[in-house]
Design a protein around this motif. Structure first.
Motif, PDB file in Angstrom:
ATOM      1  N   ASN A  42       0.834  -1.203   0.000  1.00  0.00           N
ATOM      2  CA  ASN A  42       0.000   0.000   0.000  1.00  0.00           C
ATOM      3  C   ASN A  42       0.867   1.252   0.000  1.00  0.00           C
ATOM      4  OD1 ASN A  42      -2.668  -0.803  -0.148  1.00  0.00           O
ATOM      5  ND2 ASN A  42      -2.816  -1.163   2.047  1.00  0.00           N
ATOM      6  N   PHE A  43       1.916   1.245   0.817  1.00  0.00           N
ATOM      7  CA  PHE A  43       2.806   2.400   0.911  1.00  0.00           C
ATOM      8  C   PHE A  43       3.510   2.636  -0.420  1.00  0.00           C
ATOM      9  CE2 PHE A  43       6.469   4.873   2.163  1.00  0.00           C
ATOM     10  CZ  PHE A  43       5.924   5.751   3.086  1.00  0.00           C
ATOM     11  N   ARG A  44       4.010   1.567  -1.043  1.00  0.00           N
ATOM     12  CA  ARG A  44       4.662   1.709  -2.354  1.00  0.00           C
ATOM     13  C   ARG A  44       3.701   2.292  -3.380  1.00  0.00           C
ATOM     14  NH1 ARG A  44       6.159  -3.718  -2.068  1.00  0.00           N
ATOM     15  NH2 ARG A  44       7.685  -3.807  -0.422  1.00  0.00           N
ATOM     16  N   ASP A 110      -5.629   8.451   4.337  1.00  0.00           N
ATOM     17  CA  ASP A 110      -5.657   9.784   3.729  1.00  0.00           C
ATOM     18  C   ASP A 110      -4.509  10.649   4.239  1.00  0.00           C
ATOM     19  OD1 ASP A 110      -7.891   9.114   2.249  1.00  0.00           O
ATOM     20  OD2 ASP A 110      -9.292   9.902   3.758  1.00  0.00           O
ATOM     21  N   GLU A 111      -4.289  10.637   5.557  1.00  0.00           N
ATOM     22  CA  GLU A 111      -3.164  11.392   6.120  1.00  0.00           C
ATOM     23  C   GLU A 111      -1.847  10.862   5.581  1.00  0.00           C
ATOM     24  OE1 GLU A 111      -2.997  11.521  10.355  1.00  0.00           O
ATOM     25  OE2 GLU A 111      -4.995  12.392  10.551  1.00  0.00           O
ATOM     26  N   ARG A 112      -1.749   9.538   5.469  1.00  0.00           N
ATOM     27  CA  ARG A 112      -0.515   8.921   4.979  1.00  0.00           C
ATOM     28  C   ARG A 112      -0.254   9.340   3.538  1.00  0.00           C
ATOM     29  NH1 ARG A 112      -1.704   3.848   6.263  1.00  0.00           N
ATOM     30  NH2 ARG A 112      -1.235   4.403   8.406  1.00  0.00           N
ATOM     31  N   ALA A 113      -1.289   9.344   2.698  1.00  0.00           N
ATOM     32  CA  ALA A 113      -1.129   9.747   1.292  1.00  0.00           C
ATOM     33  C   ALA A 113      -0.665  11.200   1.201  1.00  0.00           C
ATOM     34  CB  ALA A 113      -2.433   9.548   0.542  1.00  0.00           C
ATOM     35  N   LEU A 114      -1.226  12.049   2.043  1.00  0.00           N
ATOM     36  CA  LEU A 114      -0.845  13.461   2.039  1.00  0.00           C
ATOM     37  C   LEU A 114       0.609  13.637   2.479  1.00  0.00           C
ATOM     38  CD1 LEU A 114      -1.715  16.386   1.677  1.00  0.00           C
ATOM     39  CD2 LEU A 114      -2.508  16.359   4.043  1.00  0.00           C
ATOM     40  N   LEU A 115       1.000  12.947   3.553  1.00  0.00           N
ATOM     41  CA  LEU A 115       2.372  13.071   4.044  1.00  0.00           C
ATOM     42  C   LEU A 115       3.365  12.480   3.053  1.00  0.00           C
ATOM     43  CD1 LEU A 115       4.270  14.027   6.229  1.00  0.00           C
ATOM     44  CD2 LEU A 115       3.882  11.864   7.436  1.00  0.00           C
ATOM     45  N   VAL A 116       3.033  11.358   2.439  1.00  0.00           N
ATOM     46  CA  VAL A 116       3.923  10.768   1.426  1.00  0.00           C
ATOM     47  C   VAL A 116       4.133  11.746   0.284  1.00  0.00           C
ATOM     48  CG1 VAL A 116       4.031   9.003  -0.384  1.00  0.00           C
ATOM     49  CG2 VAL A 116       3.514   8.347   1.956  1.00  0.00           C
ATOM     50  N   HIS A 117       3.061  12.371  -0.180  1.00  0.00           N
ATOM     51  CA  HIS A 117       3.197  13.319  -1.281  1.00  0.00           C
ATOM     52  C   HIS A 117       4.059  14.516  -0.866  1.00  0.00           C
ATOM     53  CE1 HIS A 117       2.348  15.187  -5.060  1.00  0.00           C
ATOM     54  NE2 HIS A 117       1.937  16.285  -4.452  1.00  0.00           N
ATOM     55  N   GLU A 118       3.871  15.012   0.349  1.00  0.00           N
ATOM     56  CA  GLU A 118       4.694  16.128   0.820  1.00  0.00           C
ATOM     57  C   GLU A 118       6.167  15.740   0.890  1.00  0.00           C
ATOM     58  OE1 GLU A 118       3.209  17.693   4.478  1.00  0.00           O
ATOM     59  OE2 GLU A 118       1.418  18.545   3.549  1.00  0.00           O
ATOM     60  N   VAL A 119       6.454  14.542   1.370  1.00  0.00           N
ATOM     61  CA  VAL A 119       7.847  14.081   1.456  1.00  0.00           C
ATOM     62  C   VAL A 119       8.447  13.962   0.061  1.00  0.00           C
ATOM     63  CG1 VAL A 119       9.325  12.130   2.101  1.00  0.00           C
ATOM     64  CG2 VAL A 119       7.549  12.922   3.674  1.00  0.00           C
ATOM     65  N   VAL A 120       7.700  13.382  -0.867  1.00  0.00           N
ATOM     66  CA  VAL A 120       8.214  13.231  -2.233  1.00  0.00           C
ATOM     67  C   VAL A 120       8.452  14.603  -2.860  1.00  0.00           C
ATOM     68  CG1 VAL A 120       7.653  12.405  -4.557  1.00  0.00           C
ATOM     69  CG2 VAL A 120       7.232  10.940  -2.586  1.00  0.00           C
ATOM     70  N   VAL A 135       7.640  23.050  -7.296  1.00  0.00           N
ATOM     71  CA  VAL A 135       7.546  21.674  -7.782  1.00  0.00           C
ATOM     72  C   VAL A 135       6.082  21.263  -7.884  1.00  0.00           C
ATOM     73  CG1 VAL A 135       8.078  19.263  -7.258  1.00  0.00           C
ATOM     74  CG2 VAL A 135       9.813  21.018  -6.909  1.00  0.00           C
ATOM     75  N   ASP A 136       5.300  21.576  -6.849  1.00  0.00           N
ATOM     76  CA  ASP A 136       3.862  21.290  -6.840  1.00  0.00           C
ATOM     77  C   ASP A 136       3.158  22.498  -6.261  1.00  0.00           C
ATOM     78  OD1 ASP A 136       1.338  20.240  -6.853  1.00  0.00           O
ATOM     79  OD2 ASP A 136       1.716  18.728  -5.320  1.00  0.00           O
ATOM     80  N   PRO A 137       2.401  23.239  -7.076  1.00  0.00           N
ATOM     81  CA  PRO A 137       1.735  24.443  -6.581  1.00  0.00           C
ATOM     82  C   PRO A 137       0.767  24.187  -5.420  1.00  0.00           C
ATOM     83  CG  PRO A 137       1.647  24.348  -8.963  1.00  0.00           C
ATOM     84  CD  PRO A 137       2.205  23.052  -8.488  1.00  0.00           C
ATOM     85  N   ARG A 138       0.266  22.959  -5.299  1.00  0.00           N
ATOM     86  CA  ARG A 138      -0.657  22.650  -4.211  1.00  0.00           C
ATOM     87  C   ARG A 138       0.051  22.189  -2.931  1.00  0.00           C
ATOM     88  NH1 ARG A 138      -4.711  18.656  -7.152  1.00  0.00           N
ATOM     89  NH2 ARG A 138      -2.735  17.889  -7.870  1.00  0.00           N
ATOM     90  N   TYR A 139       1.378  22.284  -2.907  1.00  0.00           N
ATOM     91  CA  TYR A 139       2.141  21.844  -1.740  1.00  0.00           C
ATOM     92  C   TYR A 139       1.733  22.677  -0.512  1.00  0.00           C
ATOM     93  CZ  TYR A 139       6.061  21.275   1.455  1.00  0.00           C
ATOM     94  OH  TYR A 139       6.838  21.033   2.565  1.00  0.00           O
ATOM     95  N   GLY A 140       1.427  22.015   0.586  1.00  0.00           N
ATOM     96  CA  GLY A 140       1.077  22.671   1.834  1.00  0.00           C
ATOM     97  C   GLY A 140      -0.365  23.168   1.913  1.00  0.00           C
ATOM     98  N   GLN A 141      -1.135  23.025   0.866  1.00  0.00           N
ATOM     99  CA  GLN A 141      -2.516  23.521   0.862  1.00  0.00           C
ATOM    100  C   GLN A 141      -3.529  22.427   1.139  1.00  0.00           C
ATOM    101  OE1 GLN A 141      -3.177  25.385  -2.891  1.00  0.00           O
ATOM    102  NE2 GLN A 141      -1.629  26.959  -2.566  1.00  0.00           N
ATOM    103  N   GLU A 142      -3.150  21.179   1.014  1.00  0.00           N
ATOM    104  CA  GLU A 142      -4.110  20.081   1.137  1.00  0.00           C
ATOM    105  C   GLU A 142      -4.347  19.696   2.567  1.00  0.00           C
ATOM    106  OE1 GLU A 142      -2.672  16.993  -1.385  1.00  0.00           O
ATOM    107  OE2 GLU A 142      -2.499  18.333  -3.056  1.00  0.00           O
TER     108      GLU A 142
END
Length: 142
Positions: A42-44, A110-120, A135-142
């Motif tokens: 799931n994490f991958r 959902d929290e995990r998906a958000l944190l993974v995306h922020e880390v990436v 890199v991602d205009p939506r960074y920090g807004q979700e």
């Protein structure tokens, strides 16, 4: 005098799981059901989704190796969530996301998906020398 009970065999009989004639036990869930997917898989998938989302905007990320490791090495002072390694001779650039530190900091998928995306996004920004917002205009807004 003859005993009505037959003598026990010298070796114990192997126990079978087919008790009461109901057949052998099968898996709890069929393979196509999400229950049979491990937490690591799931994490991958979360990391892969995030990478695909960024590759549409940054095609040069196709040359970067994205990896998932369970935990960082022991030489770290603080526990990082990810790491970016620049390309060197004969080796492509790498971005590593650490699964266990991210899982510990999140409560649900959902929290995990958000944190993974922020880390990436943060690691891609570090690798490219840019701000995460570029890199991602939506960074920090979700």
């Amino acid at each position: 005098m003859d005993s009505p009970v037959p003598p026990h065999p010298p070796e114990p009989r192997p126990r079978r799981r087919d008790r009461h004639g109901r057949g052998m036990r099968g898996p709890v869930a069929p393979p196509q059901v999400p229950l049979s997917v491990s937490r690591a898989e799931n994490f991958r998938d979360l990391v892969q989704d995030s990478v695909e989302r960024l590759e549409r905007r940054w095609p040069q990320l196709a040359e970067v190796d994205f990896m998932v490791l369970d935990v960082p090495g022991a030489q770290e002072e603080t526990v990082p969530l990810g790491r970016a390694v620049s390309a060197e001779k004969g080796r492509a650039a790498q971005i590593v996301v650490y699964r266990r530190p991210v899982e510990i900091r999140t409560k649900n998928r959902d929290e995990r998906a958000l944190l993974v995306h922020e880390v990436v996004v943060e690691q891609v920004a570090e690798l490219l020398g840019l701000a995460p917002e570029s890199v991602d205009p939506r960074y920090g807004q979700e």
